[in-house]
Scaffold this motif. Structure first.
Motif, PDB file in Angstrom:
ATOM      1  N   ARG A 161       0.880  -1.169   0.000  1.00  0.00           N
ATOM      2  CA  ARG A 161       0.000   0.000   0.000  1.00  0.00           C
ATOM      3  C   ARG A 161       0.916   1.217   0.000  1.00  0.00           C
ATOM      4  O   ARG A 161       1.652   1.434   0.963  1.00  0.00           O
ATOM      5  CB  ARG A 161      -0.902   0.021   1.241  1.00  0.00           C
ATOM      6  CG  ARG A 161      -1.812  -1.175   1.400  1.00  0.00           C
ATOM      7  CD  ARG A 161      -2.820  -1.251   0.231  1.00  0.00           C
ATOM      8  NE  ARG A 161      -3.667  -2.432   0.340  1.00  0.00           N
ATOM      9  CZ  ARG A 161      -3.462  -3.555  -0.342  1.00  0.00           C
ATOM     10  NH1 ARG A 161      -2.438  -3.669  -1.155  1.00  0.00           N
ATOM     11  NH2 ARG A 161      -4.282  -4.573  -0.201  1.00  0.00           N
ATOM     12  N   ILE A 175      -9.556   8.553   3.357  1.00  0.00           N
ATOM     13  CA  ILE A 175      -8.441   7.771   2.820  1.00  0.00           C
ATOM     14  C   ILE A 175      -8.728   7.405   1.366  1.00  0.00           C
ATOM     15  O   ILE A 175      -9.806   6.913   1.037  1.00  0.00           O
ATOM     16  CB  ILE A 175      -8.216   6.496   3.676  1.00  0.00           C
ATOM     17  CG1 ILE A 175      -7.901   6.878   5.125  1.00  0.00           C
ATOM     18  CG2 ILE A 175      -7.138   5.610   3.079  1.00  0.00           C
ATOM     19  CD1 ILE A 175      -6.669   7.740   5.308  1.00  0.00           C
ATOM     20  N   ASP A 176      -7.757   7.642   0.499  1.00  0.00           N
ATOM     21  CA  ASP A 176      -7.902   7.341  -0.922  1.00  0.00           C
ATOM     22  C   ASP A 176      -7.279   6.003  -1.302  1.00  0.00           C
ATOM     23  O   ASP A 176      -7.701   5.375  -2.266  1.00  0.00           O
ATOM     24  CB  ASP A 176      -7.259   8.454  -1.760  1.00  0.00           C
ATOM     25  CG  ASP A 176      -8.001   9.771  -1.611  1.00  0.00           C
ATOM     26  OD1 ASP A 176      -9.070   9.909  -2.216  1.00  0.00           O
ATOM     27  OD2 ASP A 176      -7.519  10.653  -0.871  1.00  0.00           O
ATOM     28  N   VAL A 177      -6.265   5.571  -0.585  1.00  0.00           N
ATOM     29  CA  VAL A 177      -5.602   4.298  -0.863  1.00  0.00           C
ATOM     30  C   VAL A 177      -5.870   3.374   0.316  1.00  0.00           C
ATOM     31  O   VAL A 177      -5.358   3.596   1.421  1.00  0.00           O
ATOM     32  CB  VAL A 177      -4.080   4.500  -1.065  1.00  0.00           C
ATOM     33  CG1 VAL A 177      -3.388   3.158  -1.277  1.00  0.00           C
ATOM     34  CG2 VAL A 177      -3.808   5.434  -2.241  1.00  0.00           C
ATOM     35  N   HIS A 224      -2.523  11.960  -3.492  1.00  0.00           N
ATOM     36  CA  HIS A 224      -3.941  12.340  -3.459  1.00  0.00           C
ATOM     37  C   HIS A 224      -4.147  13.536  -2.521  1.00  0.00           C
ATOM     38  O   HIS A 224      -4.860  14.481  -2.854  1.00  0.00           O
ATOM     39  CB  HIS A 224      -4.816  11.170  -2.992  1.00  0.00           C
ATOM     40  CG  HIS A 224      -5.002  10.101  -4.008  1.00  0.00           C
ATOM     41  ND1 HIS A 224      -5.871  10.213  -5.068  1.00  0.00           N
ATOM     42  CD2 HIS A 224      -4.418   8.876  -4.123  1.00  0.00           C
ATOM     43  CE1 HIS A 224      -5.825   9.115  -5.791  1.00  0.00           C
ATOM     44  NE2 HIS A 224      -4.948   8.287  -5.247  1.00  0.00           N
ATOM     45  N   LYS A 225      -3.521  13.463  -1.352  1.00  0.00           N
ATOM     46  CA  LYS A 225      -3.680  14.541  -0.356  1.00  0.00           C
ATOM     47  C   LYS A 225      -3.114  15.848  -0.893  1.00  0.00           C
ATOM     48  O   LYS A 225      -3.711  16.915  -0.706  1.00  0.00           O
ATOM     49  CB  LYS A 225      -2.992  14.188   0.972  1.00  0.00           C
ATOM     50  CG  LYS A 225      -3.546  12.943   1.640  1.00  0.00           C
ATOM     51  CD  LYS A 225      -5.018  13.122   1.983  1.00  0.00           C
ATOM     52  CE  LYS A 225      -5.609  11.859   2.555  1.00  0.00           C
ATOM     53  NZ  LYS A 225      -6.637  11.254   1.718  1.00  0.00           N
ATOM     54  N   GLU A 247       1.520   7.210  -2.842  1.00  0.00           N
ATOM     55  CA  GLU A 247       0.287   7.360  -3.625  1.00  0.00           C
ATOM     56  C   GLU A 247      -0.779   8.079  -2.800  1.00  0.00           C
ATOM     57  O   GLU A 247      -1.452   8.995  -3.283  1.00  0.00           O
ATOM     58  CB  GLU A 247      -0.226   5.997  -4.082  1.00  0.00           C
ATOM     59  CG  GLU A 247      -1.485   6.105  -4.926  1.00  0.00           C
ATOM     60  CD  GLU A 247      -2.051   4.751  -5.332  1.00  0.00           C
ATOM     61  OE1 GLU A 247      -3.146   4.752  -5.935  1.00  0.00           O
ATOM     62  OE2 GLU A 247      -1.436   3.703  -5.047  1.00  0.00           O
ATOM     63  N   GLU A 248      -0.929   7.689  -1.535  1.00  0.00           N
ATOM     64  CA  GLU A 248      -1.904   8.353  -0.664  1.00  0.00           C
ATOM     65  C   GLU A 248      -1.541   9.822  -0.502  1.00  0.00           C
ATOM     66  O   GLU A 248      -2.399  10.699  -0.584  1.00  0.00           O
ATOM     67  CB  GLU A 248      -1.976   7.662   0.701  1.00  0.00           C
ATOM     68  CG  GLU A 248      -2.931   8.314   1.680  1.00  0.00           C
ATOM     69  CD  GLU A 248      -4.393   8.258   1.257  1.00  0.00           C
ATOM     70  OE1 GLU A 248      -5.158   9.145   1.682  1.00  0.00           O
ATOM     71  OE2 GLU A 248      -4.795   7.334   0.514  1.00  0.00           O
ATOM     72  N   THR A 301      -3.942   2.494   4.012  1.00  0.00           N
ATOM     73  CA  THR A 301      -3.003   3.527   4.469  1.00  0.00           C
ATOM     74  C   THR A 301      -3.645   4.343   5.581  1.00  0.00           C
ATOM     75  O   THR A 301      -4.870   4.337   5.756  1.00  0.00           O
ATOM     76  CB  THR A 301      -2.590   4.483   3.325  1.00  0.00           C
ATOM     77  OG1 THR A 301      -3.739   5.155   2.823  1.00  0.00           O
ATOM     78  CG2 THR A 301      -1.903   3.719   2.201  1.00  0.00           C
TER      79      THR A 301
END
Length: 183
Positions: free
Chosen positions: A7, A78-80, A15-16, A11-12, A83
């Motif tokens: 994870r 949370i997008d991923v 997005h933030k 990547e998370e 995480t």
């Protein structure tokens, strides 16, 4: 060896970062900048950690609550999957809001500048100088009255040496004008 089991914190964070930039509203004087990011251990490893340092500028103290709520919502969602996100820090200086006394001081500075043939332009930069603290106390405050320069905080930052004497004269003349006033 098994990227599907990882994870990505990066990547998370990505997005933030995009969502944080969406808080920016130039018209309202709100500006978000993610100035530093860090994460991962190698290019062939799914990152288990990532960090970002964020700077938020705003025009009025009244905007703080809404900005904090927007950031909290971004962090909470949370997008991923798999995480976690945590936020540290807070607003560490107030905005530099103009009050009636500051407007009066600006008029005096412009008048003195006109007398010395120095053009004074009142601008809003969204900066976070120490002047914000005196302004928040209601003390008439201006920032940037010193020498002319540019490209702040870059290797190419410069100071126009020719502006030192005229700007020093401007400051001395403003102080002299203020000292003579009875109001």
């Amino acid at each position: 060896m098994e990227p599907e089991k990882g994870r990505s914190a990066i990547e998370e964070l990505a997005h933030k970062i995009i969502q944080l930039y969406e808080i920016t509203d130039e018209e309202e004087g709100i500006h978000v900048n993610v100035g530093l990011i860090e994460g991962g251990t190698s290019v062939n490893t799914i990152s288990d950690h990532a960090t970002a340092q964020v700077d938020v500028r705003f025009r009025t103290q009244d905007q703080v609550t809404e900005i904090k709520e927007q950031i909290a919502t971004i962090i909470k969602n949370i997008d991923v999957d798999g995480t976690k996100v945590k936020i540290e820090g807070d607003i560490n200086r107030p905005p530099m809001e103009k009050n009636e006394q500051t407007e009066k001081l600006l008029r005096i500075i412009k008048k003195v500048g006109d007398e010395l043939d120095i053009f004074i332009k009142d601008t809003e930069t969204g900066g976070g100088s120490d002047a914000s603290f005196t302004s928040a106390l209601g003390i008439p405050t201006v920032d940037g009255l010193g020498p002319v320069g540019g490209r702040a905080h870059r290797e190419s930052e410069y100071l126009d040496i020719e502006s030192l004497v005229p700007r020093t004269l401007l400051l001395a003349s403003v102080i002299d004008d203020l000292a003579k006033r009875k109001d």
